[in-house]
Design an enzyme around this catalytic site. Structure first.
Site, PDB file in Angstrom:
ATOM      1  N   ASP A   1      20.374  -5.444  44.237  1.00 15.20           N
ATOM      2  CA  ASP A   1      19.039  -6.327  44.873  1.00 15.20           C
ATOM      3  C   ASP A   1      19.294  -6.299  46.353  1.00 15.20           C
ATOM      4  O   ASP A   1      18.459  -6.099  47.217  1.00 15.20           O
ATOM      5  CB  ASP A   1      19.012  -7.584  44.113  1.00 15.20           C
ATOM      6  CG  ASP A   1      18.321  -7.139  42.722  1.00 15.20           C
ATOM      7  OD1 ASP A   1      17.720  -6.392  42.443  1.00 15.20           O
ATOM      8  OD2 ASP A   1      18.489  -8.125  42.087  1.00 15.20           O
TER       9      ASP A   1
ATOM     10  N   GLY B   1      26.612 -13.171  43.597  1.00 17.11           N
ATOM     11  CA  GLY B   1      27.616 -13.447  43.032  1.00 17.11           C
ATOM     12  C   GLY B   1      28.968 -13.119  43.754  1.00 17.11           C
ATOM     13  O   GLY B   1      29.076 -12.020  44.270  1.00 17.11           O
TER      14      GLY B   1
ATOM     15  N   LYS C   1      28.979  -4.391  46.248  1.00 17.11           N
ATOM     16  CA  LYS C   1      29.700  -5.342  45.729  1.00 17.11           C
ATOM     17  C   LYS C   1      29.051  -5.626  44.444  1.00 17.11           C
ATOM     18  O   LYS C   1      27.859  -5.611  44.097  1.00 17.11           O
ATOM     19  CB  LYS C   1      29.602  -6.506  46.581  1.00 17.11           C
ATOM     20  CG  LYS C   1      30.031  -8.065  46.243  1.00 17.11           C
ATOM     21  CD  LYS C   1      29.056  -9.075  45.987  1.00 17.11           C
ATOM     22  CE  LYS C   1      28.101  -8.826  45.217  1.00 17.11           C
ATOM     23  NZ  LYS C   1      27.107 -10.136  45.079  1.00 17.11           N
ATOM     24  N   THR C   2      29.826  -5.716  43.455  1.00 13.45           N
ATOM     25  CA  THR C   2      29.409  -6.570  42.327  1.00 13.45           C
ATOM     26  C   THR C   2      30.483  -6.581  41.067  1.00 13.45           C
ATOM     27  O   THR C   2      30.765  -5.198  40.826  1.00 13.45           O
ATOM     28  CB  THR C   2      28.038  -6.388  41.636  1.00 13.45           C
ATOM     29  OG1 THR C   2      27.750  -6.880  40.543  1.00 13.45           O
ATOM     30  CG2 THR C   2      27.779  -4.885  41.395  1.00 13.45           C
TER      31      THR C   2
ATOM     32  N   ARG D   1      21.900 -16.585  46.870  1.00 11.92           N
ATOM     33  CA  ARG D   1      20.752 -15.340  46.378  1.00 11.92           C
ATOM     34  C   ARG D   1      19.422 -15.466  46.891  1.00 11.92           C
ATOM     35  O   ARG D   1      18.532 -14.675  46.312  1.00 11.92           O
ATOM     36  CB  ARG D   1      20.803 -15.787  44.857  1.00 11.92           C
ATOM     37  CG  ARG D   1      22.207 -15.483  44.024  1.00 11.92           C
ATOM     38  CD  ARG D   1      22.072 -15.249  42.700  1.00 11.92           C
ATOM     39  NE  ARG D   1      22.968 -15.257  41.907  1.00 11.92           N
ATOM     40  CZ  ARG D   1      23.848 -13.978  41.681  1.00 11.92           C
ATOM     41  NH1 ARG D   1      23.068 -12.948  41.963  1.00 11.92           N
ATOM     42  NH2 ARG D   1      24.665 -14.005  40.841  1.00 11.92           N
TER      43      ARG D   1
ATOM     44  N   ASP E   1      29.866  -6.640  38.251  1.00  9.09           N
ATOM     45  CA  ASP E   1      29.224  -5.993  37.182  1.00  9.09           C
ATOM     46  C   ASP E   1      29.372  -4.398  37.046  1.00  9.09           C
ATOM     47  O   ASP E   1      29.180  -3.854  35.949  1.00  9.09           O
ATOM     48  CB  ASP E   1      27.738  -6.403  37.136  1.00  9.09           C
ATOM     49  CG  ASP E   1      27.477  -7.706  37.048  1.00  9.09           C
ATOM     50  OD1 ASP E   1      28.585  -8.635  36.590  1.00  9.09           O
ATOM     51  OD2 ASP E   1      26.295  -8.311  36.829  1.00  9.09           O
TER      52      ASP E   1
HETATM   53  P1  FBP Z   1      25.945 -10.048  41.514  1.00  8.36           P
HETATM   54  O1  FBP Z   1      25.032  -9.173  40.838  1.00  8.36           O
HETATM   55  O2  FBP Z   1      25.175 -10.918  42.559  1.00  8.36           O
HETATM   56  O3  FBP Z   1      27.220  -9.377  41.934  1.00  8.36           O
HETATM   57  O4  FBP Z   1      26.353 -11.367  40.357  1.00  8.36           O
HETATM   58  C1  FBP Z   1      26.706 -10.882  38.980  1.00  8.36           C
HETATM   59  C2  FBP Z   1      27.153 -11.921  38.119  1.00  8.36           C
HETATM   60  O5  FBP Z   1      28.435 -12.297  38.439  1.00  8.36           O
HETATM   61  C3  FBP Z   1      26.801 -11.733  36.917  1.00  8.36           C
HETATM   62  O6  FBP Z   1      27.979 -11.122  35.932  1.00  8.36           O
HETATM   63  C4  FBP Z   1      26.210 -13.130  36.154  1.00  8.36           C
HETATM   64  O7  FBP Z   1      25.308 -13.007  35.136  1.00  8.36           O
HETATM   65  C5  FBP Z   1      25.598 -13.668  37.400  1.00  8.36           C
HETATM   66  O8  FBP Z   1      26.274 -13.199  38.472  1.00  8.36           O
HETATM   67  C6  FBP Z   1      25.758 -15.298  37.468  1.00  8.36           C
HETATM   68  O9  FBP Z   1      24.857 -15.794  38.386  1.00  8.36           O
HETATM   69  P2  FBP Z   1      25.158 -17.158  39.236  1.00  8.36           P
HETATM   70  O10 FBP Z   1      26.429 -17.051  40.111  1.00  8.36           O
HETATM   71  O11 FBP Z   1      24.048 -17.345  39.819  1.00  8.36           O
HETATM   72  O12 FBP Z   1      25.727 -18.051  38.121  1.00  8.36           O
END
Ligand code: FBP
Length: 553
Positions: free
Chosen positions: A176, A81, A202-203, A145, A205
């Protein structure tokens, strides 16, 4: 592309580097410490990572330099993400490479790890990087992803590395993706490749953290963006005094975003998934808690308020967790059979036959729209996509019923008008705050230093983040040091341990001490927009979480 005046001004922002990295490259000294272990399961991990386990922590200081200077080809990948500041990680890496040797090349693999597998890249030129400095999003090279997991995928990644004579690949990703980086580093070493692999944390979250990674990048900007929006809603709510707003906030598993946004804005209610799980609070108990706060505020004539709900909540409510896990398992085992169920009724019948009676009763008790969302396509790891489950609507629906009943019983005399919101994507690609602009640039530059020090299987680590950027310390830690074994699809796999909200940590404790007051009184704080120019105390402030966790009193 039309460029806004603010963006043009931001192109000129010079991200700050820790002092040890800001001088000549010949003055950067890399020191290696003691051999390292892992979070747990050390022996098993040692067997999986025969070549890369146990490496020492690397730290950088100013002194007699020991980096190898040469022309290099490096690949970079944005994985998962979006998170504000990703382009600055690439800028820091690019500037480090070019400072060392102008003929060095940086290849941006397109669309995430699949770009490496399929050898799809663009060369990052000075003009291209200048167009993306201090900007949000991952649009310079795209993200994805895809997980590098099959033998063929690992072999294809190696072929790409060899074909492009890559000295290194930098993977910018979450837990991951960095687990994947560790596996790739091991694979390259095992096959005698001269390509090193370096990760960057990165994230939005915020769940990739430990004593060496104080925060993942993007969390700061995303949570400030959400807090601005929450503050605006609070102000609206406090002006009109007629709505209860239920705001779901991103964060697939951990509730760090909701907790930090609560600390910044003081909502009436904020749920923390980790607490719900620990105390085994059921969905109906959650609704009761909400109803209590709404009744108390109604007694004071305040029929309005703001509640924050973490996105991952459904997977932490005990009965929902059980239901989702049973659905995930059965969809994985009988995927072909489930795929041909082309109506909700057919899917419901399938579940009735295949999951426990207890879980099916829960499934049947939740509103139809939410039940349908629980059956949406799984992600690449077989998990339900929580960003698509409208938990706020689930709670609003149940509350309406509950309050109707309380009104009938004469307990509740107020009026309840609720609005639901989801803040997720609008914060992920925001232009990075000064903190994220500096932090990301430093992470990218540190990744270059790790490469020039000849290291592989490391993640870039910049620490001391509550101090001014010049006083940050930089280095790298072995990816295997953050790992343990966890069960995935029935088998134990090496993974980087996710950092959830700690209920005895200072951020949660600070929230816990204030929440009863916030639930009844209107204590809203309106943080306003991220400021890029102005007093440092406003423009360079970190999150409250970081300050509570790391500030030295
Ligand atoms: P990452 O763990 O890859 O940084 O992504 C987190 C996130 O932004 C979450 O907060 C959210 O649930 C998810 O990605 C949404 O995923 P997508 O981008 O596949 O809709």
């Amino acid at each position: 592309m039309q460029i806004s005046e603010l963006q043009k001004a931001r192109y000129g922002y010079k991200p700050k580097l820790p002092q040890a990295l800001s001088g000549e490259l010949s003055n950067i000294k890399v020191e290696l410490g003691e051999a390292t272990g892992a979070v747990s399961d050390e022996e098993e991990l040692r067997q999986i990572f025969k070549k890369t386990f146990g490496k020492p922590v690397a730290s950088f200081s100013a002194g007699k330099g020991n980096l190898t200077s040469k022309q290099r080809n490096v690949g970079v990948i944005l994985s998962g993400g979006q998170a504000p500041g990703g382009h600055n990680v690439i800028a820091g890496l690019f500037d480090g490479l070019k400072k060392d040797n102008v003929s060095s090349r940086l290849l941006g693999f397109a669309g995430g790890p699949s770009g490496l597998i399929e050898n799809k890249f663009i060369e990052i030129t000075p003009d291209l990087i200048n167009e993306y400095r201090n900007t949000g999003g991952f649009d310079m090279i795209g993200s994805g992803r895809t997980k590098i997991e099959t033998k063929e995928q690992f072999a294809a990644a190696l072929e790409t590395a060899n074909k492009n004579k890559l000295d290194a690949v930098v993977i910018i990703g979450g837990d991951d993706s960095n687990t994947n980086a560790a596996l790739l580093a091991e694979y390259f070493e095992e096959h005698g490749a001269s390509t090193s692999v370096i990760g960057c944390p990165k994230t939005i979250d915020g769940d990739l953290k430990n004593s060496y990674i104080e925060t993942s990048f993007g969390f700061d900007t995303a949570v400030k963006t959400y807090s601005e929006l929450i503050g605006n809603i609070m102000r609206d709510s406090n002006s009109a005094k007629k709505y209860w707003h239920f705001i779901r906030l991103m964060g697939r598993a951990a509730s760090h975003i909701a907790l930090e946004a609560a600390l910044q804005t003081h909502p009436n209610i904020c749920l923390i998934s980790e607490e719900i799980e620990e105390k085994r609070i059921s969905l109906s108990q959650i609704v009761e808690q909400f109803a209590l706060a709404i009744c108390k505020r109604a007694e004071k004539g305040e029929n309005f308020g703001v509640a924050l709900i973490p996105e991952g909540l459904v997977e932490f409510i005990p009965e929902m967790k059980k239901l989702i896990s049973e659905i995930n398992d059965i969809i994985a085992v009988k995927s072909a059979e489930f795929a041909v169920k082309d109506s909700f009724e057919a899917q419901r019948d399938f579940l009735q036959k295949n999951i426990s009676g207890e879980s099916f009763a829960v499934f049947d008790s939740i509103p139809l729209e939410i039940a349908k969302q629980l059956l949406f396509d799984r992600d690449s790891h077989g998990n339900v996509q929580v960003s698509r489950i409208e938990t706020e609507k689930l709670i609003i629906g149940m509350l309406e019923e509950k309050l109707k009943k309380l009104k009938k019983d004469g307990v509740y005399k107020g009026s309840f008008s609720a609005l639901g919101h989801f803040f997720g994507y609008e914060g992920r690609a925001a232009a990075p705050s000064n903190f994220d602009a500096d932090y990301c640039y430093s992470l990218g530059f540190s990744a270059f230093v790790l490469i020039a020090a000849g290291l592989t299987g490391y993640i870039s680590s910049v620490r001391g983040l509550v101090k001014p950027a010049e006083r940050w310390s930089a280095g790298g830690i072995p990816l295997t040091m953050m790992m343990n074994l966890e069960k995935r699809h029935g088998a134990k796999k090496p993974v980087i341990k996710k950092a959830l909200v700690e209920l005895n940590g200072k951020p949660f404790k600070s929230f816990e001490a204030a929440r009863d007051k916030w639930s009844v009184e209107t204590s809203f704080v309106y943080p306003g927009a991220i400021q890029y120019y102005g007093p440092s105390v406003v423009c360079d402030a970190t999150t409250i979480t970081l300050r509570l966790e790391h500030e030295v009193k």
